[in-house]
Scaffold this active site. Sequence first.
Site, short mmCIF file in Angstrom:
data_model
loop_
_atom_site.label_atom_id
_atom_site.label_comp_id
_atom_site.label_asym_id
_atom_site.label_seq_id
_atom_site.Cartn_x
_atom_site.Cartn_y
_atom_site.Cartn_z
N ASP A 49 0.84 -1.19 0.00
CA ASP A 49 0.00 0.00 0.00
C ASP A 49 0.88 1.24 0.00
O ASP A 49 1.60 1.50 0.96
CB ASP A 49 -0.91 0.00 1.24
N LYS A 196 5.13 -10.68 18.47
CA LYS A 196 6.46 -10.72 19.08
C LYS A 196 7.27 -9.48 18.72
O LYS A 196 7.02 -8.84 17.71
CB LYS A 196 7.22 -11.96 18.57
MN MN Z 1 -3.92 -3.00 1.90
#
Ligand code: MN
Length: 246
Positions: A49, A196
């Site tokens: 993105d 984690k």
């Molecule tokens: Mn996305």
Amino acid sequence: MAATKLAKYQEMRDFAQTAEPSGDDARVVPSKALRFVIQKHAASHLHFDLRLEYDGTFRSWAVPKGPSLDPSDRRLAMEVEDHPLDYGDFEGTIPKGQYGGGTLILWDRGYWAPEQGFEKIGQALAKGELKFVMEGERMHGSWVIVRTKRDSRGKASWLLIKHRDEGAIEGNSSGPTDDHRSVASGRTMTEITNGKGRAATPFMTANGAAAGSVWQSDRDDSAPAGLITPTKTKVSTTKTKTVAAL
Ligand code: MN
């Protein structure tokens, strides 16, 4: 203003179910230089993105193959809804069954600026062509994003193409996907999925790491001009001017 632009983003999500930012809070640190982030998102289909800060929100595109540093690659970039600026600090897992369910890592982040002739960013985006520079940890130099079509529902497809400059790498056809560690936490996708490792250091927002963290220097307004240097992008006079104008 930002609120109106985020209506679609907010409609698509149930904030009781997802930890994604609602876009309602005001923790975003102002910056004279425009910021960008790229998130690697292991949703039903893995994609990257690309988010460019503009006028109070992130203009956003989903890039299935990720950005390539090879100028001969044309990477499909599907325009998606504007995202809130604090989304640029989001790294974690969206629950299965929710929109975009899967893990996101902060894959790159830094500053961007339009090239000469594209300073009117809104107009350039409306026309469907924006030439710009990005300086992050993985992205370096000049790019163009150009709209190729809009379907009947108004969804737009664009191509993201690297310009030939010092940041270009010929033959890097698979994109700069190296080890896929987060630039904000150093964690892998698996570590983030398992909850984690350390949390992401903030870039867009004021909460989180204390003052004096490594990101402090990036909030200095003088930093972007230094990051987007003429020598890196080979567009000396125009670039210096553009960045100075910010
Ligand atoms: Mn996305």
